[in-house]
Design a protein around this motif. Structure first.
Motif, PDB file in Angstrom:
ATOM      1  N   ALA A 121       0.840  -1.197   0.000  1.00  0.00           N
ATOM      2  CA  ALA A 121       0.000   0.000   0.000  1.00  0.00           C
ATOM      3  C   ALA A 121       0.873   1.243   0.000  1.00  0.00           C
ATOM      4  O   ALA A 121       2.040   1.217   0.417  1.00  0.00           O
ATOM      5  CB  ALA A 121      -0.911   0.001   1.222  1.00  0.00           C
ATOM      6  N   LEU A 122       0.312   2.339  -0.464  1.00  0.00           N
ATOM      7  CA  LEU A 122       1.016   3.623  -0.457  1.00  0.00           C
ATOM      8  C   LEU A 122       0.722   4.342   0.849  1.00  0.00           C
ATOM      9  O   LEU A 122      -0.436   4.646   1.147  1.00  0.00           O
ATOM     10  CB  LEU A 122       0.571   4.479  -1.644  1.00  0.00           C
ATOM     11  CG  LEU A 122       1.092   4.047  -3.020  1.00  0.00           C
ATOM     12  CD1 LEU A 122       0.368   4.824  -4.122  1.00  0.00           C
ATOM     13  CD2 LEU A 122       2.598   4.276  -3.114  1.00  0.00           C
ATOM     14  N   GLY A 123       1.771   4.600   1.638  1.00  0.00           N
ATOM     15  CA  GLY A 123       1.592   5.346   2.869  1.00  0.00           C
ATOM     16  C   GLY A 123       1.739   4.479   4.106  1.00  0.00           C
ATOM     17  O   GLY A 123       1.784   3.246   4.033  1.00  0.00           O
ATOM     18  N   PRO A 124       1.790   5.118   5.272  1.00  0.00           N
ATOM     19  CA  PRO A 124       2.000   4.387   6.522  1.00  0.00           C
ATOM     20  C   PRO A 124       0.726   3.722   7.034  1.00  0.00           C
ATOM     21  O   PRO A 124      -0.361   4.298   6.974  1.00  0.00           O
ATOM     22  CB  PRO A 124       2.475   5.480   7.486  1.00  0.00           C
ATOM     23  CG  PRO A 124       1.826   6.725   6.967  1.00  0.00           C
ATOM     24  CD  PRO A 124       1.780   6.586   5.473  1.00  0.00           C
ATOM     25  N   THR A 125       0.856   2.512   7.540  1.00  0.00           N
ATOM     26  CA  THR A 125      -0.258   1.799   8.164  1.00  0.00           C
ATOM     27  C   THR A 125       0.187   1.349   9.544  1.00  0.00           C
ATOM     28  O   THR A 125       1.166   0.607   9.681  1.00  0.00           O
ATOM     29  CB  THR A 125      -0.677   0.571   7.343  1.00  0.00           C
ATOM     30  OG1 THR A 125      -1.039   0.974   6.017  1.00  0.00           O
ATOM     31  CG2 THR A 125      -1.862  -0.128   8.004  1.00  0.00           C
ATOM     32  N   THR A 126      -0.511   1.811  10.567  1.00  0.00           N
ATOM     33  CA  THR A 126      -0.193   1.453  11.943  1.00  0.00           C
ATOM     34  C   THR A 126      -1.068   0.292  12.385  1.00  0.00           C
ATOM     35  O   THR A 126      -2.278   0.275  12.126  1.00  0.00           O
ATOM     36  CB  THR A 126      -0.380   2.652  12.882  1.00  0.00           C
ATOM     37  OG1 THR A 126       0.518   3.693  12.492  1.00  0.00           O
ATOM     38  CG2 THR A 126      -0.113   2.271  14.330  1.00  0.00           C
ATOM     39  N   PHE A 127      -0.468  -0.671  13.060  1.00  0.00           N
ATOM     40  CA  PHE A 127      -1.183  -1.848  13.556  1.00  0.00           C
ATOM     41  C   PHE A 127      -1.154  -1.861  15.075  1.00  0.00           C
ATOM     42  O   PHE A 127      -0.103  -1.694  15.697  1.00  0.00           O
ATOM     43  CB  PHE A 127      -0.535  -3.138  13.023  1.00  0.00           C
ATOM     44  CG  PHE A 127      -0.699  -3.320  11.544  1.00  0.00           C
ATOM     45  CD1 PHE A 127      -1.753  -4.058  11.038  1.00  0.00           C
ATOM     46  CD2 PHE A 127       0.204  -2.738  10.661  1.00  0.00           C
ATOM     47  CE1 PHE A 127      -1.918  -4.216   9.675  1.00  0.00           C
ATOM     48  CE2 PHE A 127       0.050  -2.898   9.294  1.00  0.00           C
ATOM     49  CZ  PHE A 127      -1.016  -3.637   8.802  1.00  0.00           C
ATOM     50  N   ASP A 128      -2.327  -2.063  15.664  1.00  0.00           N
ATOM     51  CA  ASP A 128      -2.443  -2.203  17.110  1.00  0.00           C
ATOM     52  C   ASP A 128      -3.619  -3.137  17.382  1.00  0.00           C
ATOM     53  O   ASP A 128      -4.290  -3.593  16.448  1.00  0.00           O
ATOM     54  CB  ASP A 128      -2.627  -0.845  17.783  1.00  0.00           C
ATOM     55  CG  ASP A 128      -2.200  -0.846  19.250  1.00  0.00           C
ATOM     56  OD1 ASP A 128      -1.869  -1.921  19.782  1.00  0.00           O
ATOM     57  OD2 ASP A 128      -2.212   0.232  19.872  1.00  0.00           O
ATOM     58  N   GLY A 129      -3.869  -3.442  18.636  1.00  0.00           N
ATOM     59  CA  GLY A 129      -4.960  -4.361  18.947  1.00  0.00           C
ATOM     60  C   GLY A 129      -5.298  -4.328  20.411  1.00  0.00           C
ATOM     61  O   GLY A 129      -4.930  -3.396  21.143  1.00  0.00           O
ATOM     62  N   ASP A 130      -5.994  -5.369  20.861  1.00  0.00           N
ATOM     63  CA  ASP A 130      -6.331  -5.484  22.269  1.00  0.00           C
ATOM     64  C   ASP A 130      -5.055  -5.576  23.098  1.00  0.00           C
ATOM     65  O   ASP A 130      -3.972  -5.866  22.585  1.00  0.00           O
ATOM     66  CB  ASP A 130      -7.180  -6.737  22.509  1.00  0.00           C
ATOM     67  CG  ASP A 130      -8.536  -6.667  21.820  1.00  0.00           C
ATOM     68  OD1 ASP A 130      -8.862  -5.617  21.232  1.00  0.00           O
ATOM     69  OD2 ASP A 130      -9.271  -7.677  21.861  1.00  0.00           O
ATOM     70  N   GLU A 131      -5.197  -5.392  24.397  1.00  0.00           N
ATOM     71  CA  GLU A 131      -4.023  -5.463  25.266  1.00  0.00           C
ATOM     72  C   GLU A 131      -3.319  -6.806  25.131  1.00  0.00           C
ATOM     73  O   GLU A 131      -2.087  -6.875  25.097  1.00  0.00           O
ATOM     74  CB  GLU A 131      -4.442  -5.243  26.735  1.00  0.00           C
ATOM     75  CG  GLU A 131      -3.278  -5.179  27.705  1.00  0.00           C
ATOM     76  CD  GLU A 131      -2.311  -4.041  27.410  1.00  0.00           C
ATOM     77  OE1 GLU A 131      -1.102  -4.232  27.671  1.00  0.00           O
ATOM     78  OE2 GLU A 131      -2.756  -2.984  26.928  1.00  0.00           O
ATOM     79  N   GLY A 132      -4.096  -7.883  25.015  1.00  0.00           N
ATOM     80  CA  GLY A 132      -3.487  -9.200  24.856  1.00  0.00           C
ATOM     81  C   GLY A 132      -2.720  -9.344  23.564  1.00  0.00           C
ATOM     82  O   GLY A 132      -1.756 -10.127  23.487  1.00  0.00           O
ATOM     83  N   ALA A 133      -3.117  -8.598  22.536  1.00  0.00           N
ATOM     84  CA  ALA A 133      -2.417  -8.676  21.253  1.00  0.00           C
ATOM     85  C   ALA A 133      -0.996  -8.144  21.365  1.00  0.00           C
ATOM     86  O   ALA A 133      -0.096  -8.592  20.650  1.00  0.00           O
ATOM     87  CB  ALA A 133      -3.185  -7.896  20.190  1.00  0.00           C
TER      88      ALA A 133
END
Length: 452
Positions: A132-144
């Motif tokens: 993809a073009l551009g920044p993608t931030t990944f986060d999730g639940d605390e357990g993730a």
């Protein structure tokens, strides 16, 4: 701290706080007679999310018939839409929701993706985000944030991607996509999850140099899931060569759009089929495929080890309980997701069991080995953690609270034990929505011998 009702031995994956709905207790129904039930199940989570990713990377539209609609699949749909894929619900003939039509488009970043606790989202989509073009931030639940992600970060960097994780090698992190990825040769250790392999294979044909992937660790768990990935790619015209064990090669090229019928989730059949051994009687699952790469298909061979009788027809499987549940000695290195439900059977068996080859399930939604030992022992059982498994010495169990740890398979395991043990109360049964939102209703109907 956890409220007093959850003061079980030693293990506390929540840290110092319980989840918001930890106080919600679900009385597990007790079975008062043999079962006689027939039911169908929604689509496979593993297949649905793989086909969603391939559809987003394809060169033409796709249609997924009878896909799973659950928290994990909804997170995948939402994430792919954020990256620029058009996904429309269309009426279908399935009993569990609409079909999905996927129209691929140019992929764009500049977004933040919520992974929840979905391993397929947090491992598969960072690879897609490099395209993809551009920044993608990944986060999730605390357990993730506690789940292993170092292999994802390091492998993407080795293939030419720019990943900013502030040195955590864990969520949250940001993939700075440039619209393409050089790809080529990379060596990883996927000993903690086969998803690291599947993630790279799913997108490998879109890399400029294709992909030549090697696994360097001593053990590679859940090989059937890699076989599933290779089969889904073959259905899209992508050939995966494997010149040696733990080595895969994909040439650069297109991924085809396709119309796909999603199989029922056979791993979600496990608690229902196990119920026949606990309560007696028979349980039939309809729509069982003749050929499949799903790990849940191993139940046909595993449940007879515990004393069940299994009968197959052209499109169904029936499990009938025996006079008692037998103890087993099993290596479940290829079927880790079945472990919690099978451990419930072992805890109710007439002799000891040892289940090994499952050290990798410490890195699933929770440390499943520690959680199973804590919860069964908290009800009076005797489960000992091994380096790579569990030893189960059956003892009479009593009622009490059963923590789910936000883990759908821990919740269904408590329900299995509750069939035979009065007074088991499961914390947050709603966590089963991760892969089977209908679980609680289906389970009540199962025990009540109502139509399913």
């Amino acid at each position: 701290m956890l409220i007093s009702r959850y003061s079980k031995p030693e293990f506390n994956p929540y840290g110092d706080t319980a989840p918001d709905d930890a106080a919600t207790l679900w009385p597990a129904p007790e079975a008062h007679g043999p079962l006689a039930a027939t039911l169908g199940l929604p689509g496979s989570k593993s297949l649905t999310n793989r086909e969603l990713v391939l559809s987003a990377l394809a060169d033409s539209p796709s249609l997924l018939r009878a896909p799973l609609h659950s928290r994990d699949s909804d997170l995948m749909v939402a994430a792919l839409r954020q990256l620029g894929t058009t996904i429309d619900a269309v009426p279908g003939e399935g009993a569990f929701g609409d079909d999905l039509r996927i129209t691929p488009g140019e992929l764009f970043g500049s977004t933040t993706i919520d992974c929840g606790l979905a391993g397929t989202v947090m491992r598969f989509l960072p690879v897609v985000a490099t395209l993809a073009l551009g920044p993608t931030t990944f986060d999730g639940d605390e357990g993730a944030r506690r789940r292993p992600m170092a292999t994802t970060v390091s492998s993407l960097r080795a293939l030419g991607a720019d990943v900013n994780d502030d040195g955590r090698m864990a969520l949250p992190f940001t993939v700075h996509g440039s619209g393409s990825l050089p790809g080529g040769e990379v060596t990883i250790d996927a000993g903690s999850s086969s998803q690291f392999v599947s993630a790279l294979l799913l997108a490998g044909a879109r890399f400029e140099k294709g992909l030549h992937l090697r696994h360097s660790g001593e053990r590679l768990p859940s090989l059937p899931h890699i076989d599933m990935t290779i089969a889904t790619l073959a259905g899209r015209g992508v050939t995966v060569e494997s010149p040696a064990l733990g080595e895969w090669m994909i040439s650069a090229g297109p991924i085809a759009g396709a119309e796909i019928d999603i199989e029922p989730d056979l791993s979600n059949a496990a608690p229902f089929l196990a119920a026949a051994l606990v309560a007696g009687g028979s349980v039939t699952i309809t729509g069982w495929p003749q050929r499949t790469t799903q790990v849940g298909a191993n139940l046909i061979d595993l449940l007879p080890r515990f004393g069940a009788t299994v009968t197959r027809t052209a499109d169904s499987v029936t499990v009938t309980g025996g006079e008692s549940i037998r103890g087993v000695t099993l290596d479940l290195s290829t079927g880790g997701e079945l472990v919690p439900n099978l451990v419930a059977l072992a805890a109710l068996a007439d002799s000891p069991s040892t289940i090994t080859g499952i050290g990798h399930i410490r890195h699933h939604e929770t440390d499943r080995l520690a959680a199973l030992a804590a919860e069964i022992n908290g009800l009076g059982g005797n489960v000992t953690e091994l380096e790579d498994g569990l030893q189960i010495e059956p003892r009479p169990l009593h009622g009490g609270p059963w923590r789910s740890y936000d883990d759908h398979r821990m919740a269904t395991t408590g329900a299995i034990i509750g069939l035979a043990v009065a007074g088991v109360e499961i914390e947050n049964i709603g966590t089963t929505a991760k892969t089977l939102p209908q679980f609680a209703d289906l389970w009540r109907a199962l025990v009540g011998e109502a139509a399913l």
